[in-house]
Design an enzyme around this catalytic site. Structure first.
Site, PDB file in Angstrom:
ATOM      1  N   CYS A 190      80.113   4.154 -14.658  1.00  0.00           N
ATOM      2  CA  CYS A 190      81.467   3.634 -14.835  1.00  0.00           C
ATOM      3  C   CYS A 190      82.122   3.389 -13.477  1.00  0.00           C
ATOM      4  O   CYS A 190      82.655   4.323 -12.856  1.00  0.00           O
ATOM      5  CB  CYS A 190      82.293   4.623 -15.665  1.00  0.00           C
ATOM      6  N   CYS A 236      85.867   4.154 -13.276  1.00  0.00           N
ATOM      7  CA  CYS A 236      86.202   5.594 -13.266  1.00  0.00           C
ATOM      8  C   CYS A 236      85.922   6.211 -11.891  1.00  0.00           C
ATOM      9  O   CYS A 236      86.690   7.028 -11.406  1.00  0.00           O
ATOM     10  CB  CYS A 236      85.357   6.381 -14.280  1.00  0.00           C
ATOM     11  N   ASP A 237      84.787   5.852 -11.287  1.00  0.00           N
ATOM     12  CA  ASP A 237      84.295   6.593 -10.117  1.00  0.00           C
ATOM     13  C   ASP A 237      84.357   5.819  -8.803  1.00  0.00           C
ATOM     14  O   ASP A 237      84.115   6.396  -7.741  1.00  0.00           O
ATOM     15  CB  ASP A 237      82.832   7.019 -10.364  1.00  0.00           C
TER      16      ASP A 237
END
Ligand code: NAP
Length: 300
Positions: free
Chosen positions: A130, A133-134
């Site tokens: 992701c 997200c990261d």
């Protein structure tokens, strides 16, 4: 006894919940983690009719509020199996069992893995599925994205605004993703395309990823020093829990014209259904169709 239990709280499942509540059905949604499904990792939705530039997170949160306001009950439990007792279905979760007249399976898909040594242990330590997200953990560094579909292209674009350099590694020389996004990727100076190439090894110490080995189609190997490998090589259906109840295709997708499964009273909606176009708009459409068919089943 519920009228309908919807397994999965992504766009397909929550749309089914909205339609079910508007038909006054006693409705339960069972979601294993958080509502929203895969769409929550999309930074900017550009192709949903009349919803220009909304983040996936906002879209999912609006959908959840709408289902809640209409009176759908949402429980956060993982469904482990379904038993078909004819007019009654029993849905088992990790700590409960529920009876219902109908079920909609809307469990979506999970990220496909490269299945390389260390992949599972390195998640959060240099392996990610992701980018939104990261990505910010790798600000100013060099990262790699693997895949040639829209997700990999979107991820590479997103990351190119945060990190110093992105290697986009794809096993062919043609991208599967949309030409428009490919153009945007090609125009980015800090995205280097590494085509006809596969990731063949994760190089790591006992804590985190330190680099990757790549091998091109001529067998020539090379090491890239990257802080993170973002794997975006497609998704597989999250339907294992239903394998003993429903007939599925090889690979786990559930085949169902008009969202029917082979079991009367059990329906399927969204990305885990066998279909050609897996988009937000087809997921929400499935949610509506599945409930329409469930209502016809209940009337009979
Ligand atoms: P996808 O379209 O299935 O693409 C997966 C990519 O990974 C393909 O390029 C495939 O290569 C590659 N791949 C598969 N297995 C591999 C392996 N073992 N090793 C190396 N490479 C591998 O998946 P996706 O990109 O996640 O997209 C899924 C769906 O969501 C698509 O319908 C997509 O259009 C949609 N989506 C749309 C948007 C958007 O509209 N902006 C954004 C994200 C996703 P090959 O091409 O060689 O098979």
């Amino acid at each position: 006894m519920y009228d309908i239990i919807i397994v999965g709280g992504g766009p397909a499942g929550l749309t089914a919940a909205i339609y079910a509540r508007r038909a006054n059905l006693n409705t339960l949604v069972l979601e294993s983690t958080a509502c929203g499904g895969q769409i929550i990792i999309t930074p900017d939705i550009e192709n949903y009719p009349a919803a220009m530039h909304i983040s996936g997170l906002d879209f999912a949160s609006r959908l959840e509020s709408q289902a809640n306001e209409l009176g759908a009950k949402i429980e956060f439990e993982e469904v482990t199996s379904i038993k078909d007792d004819g007019a009654t279905k029993i849905v088992y979760t990790d700590n409960n069992e529920y009876t219902t007249k109908t079920v909609v399976i809307a469990t979506g898909t999970t990220a496909r893995k490269l299945r390389l040594e260390g992949e599972d242990n390195l998640v959060g330590h240099g392996i990610s599925y992701c980018a939104t997200c990261d990505g910010s953990f790798y600000r100013g560094r060099t990262v790699a994205v693997n895949g040639g579909g829209n997700t990999a292209l979107d991820d590479a674009l997103f990351l190119s605004n945060i990190v110093e350099k992105v290697y986009l590694i794809h096993r062919r020389d043609q991208f599967r993703g949309d030409a428009e996004i490919v153009e945007k990727v090609r125009a980015k100076e800090n995205i280097e395309l590494v085509l006809n190439t596969q990731v063949t090894k994760l190089i790591h110490d006992d804590k985190r990823l330190t680099g990757i080995e790549i091998t091109d189609n001529d067998g020539i190997k090379k090491e890239l020093n990257v802080g993170c490998l973002f794997i975006a090589i497609g998704r597989i259906p999250a339907t294992e829990a239903f394998a003993n109840t429903i007939t599925m295709l090889d690979g786990g997708f559930i085949d169902g014209e008009y969202c029917h499964t082979n079991i009367p009273g059990i329906f399927v909606a969204g990305d885990c259904r066998n279909k050609e176009v897996r988009q937000l708009v087809t997921a929400t459409s499935d949610g509506a169709v599945a409930v329409h068919e469930a209502l016809k089943y209940l009337e009979r």
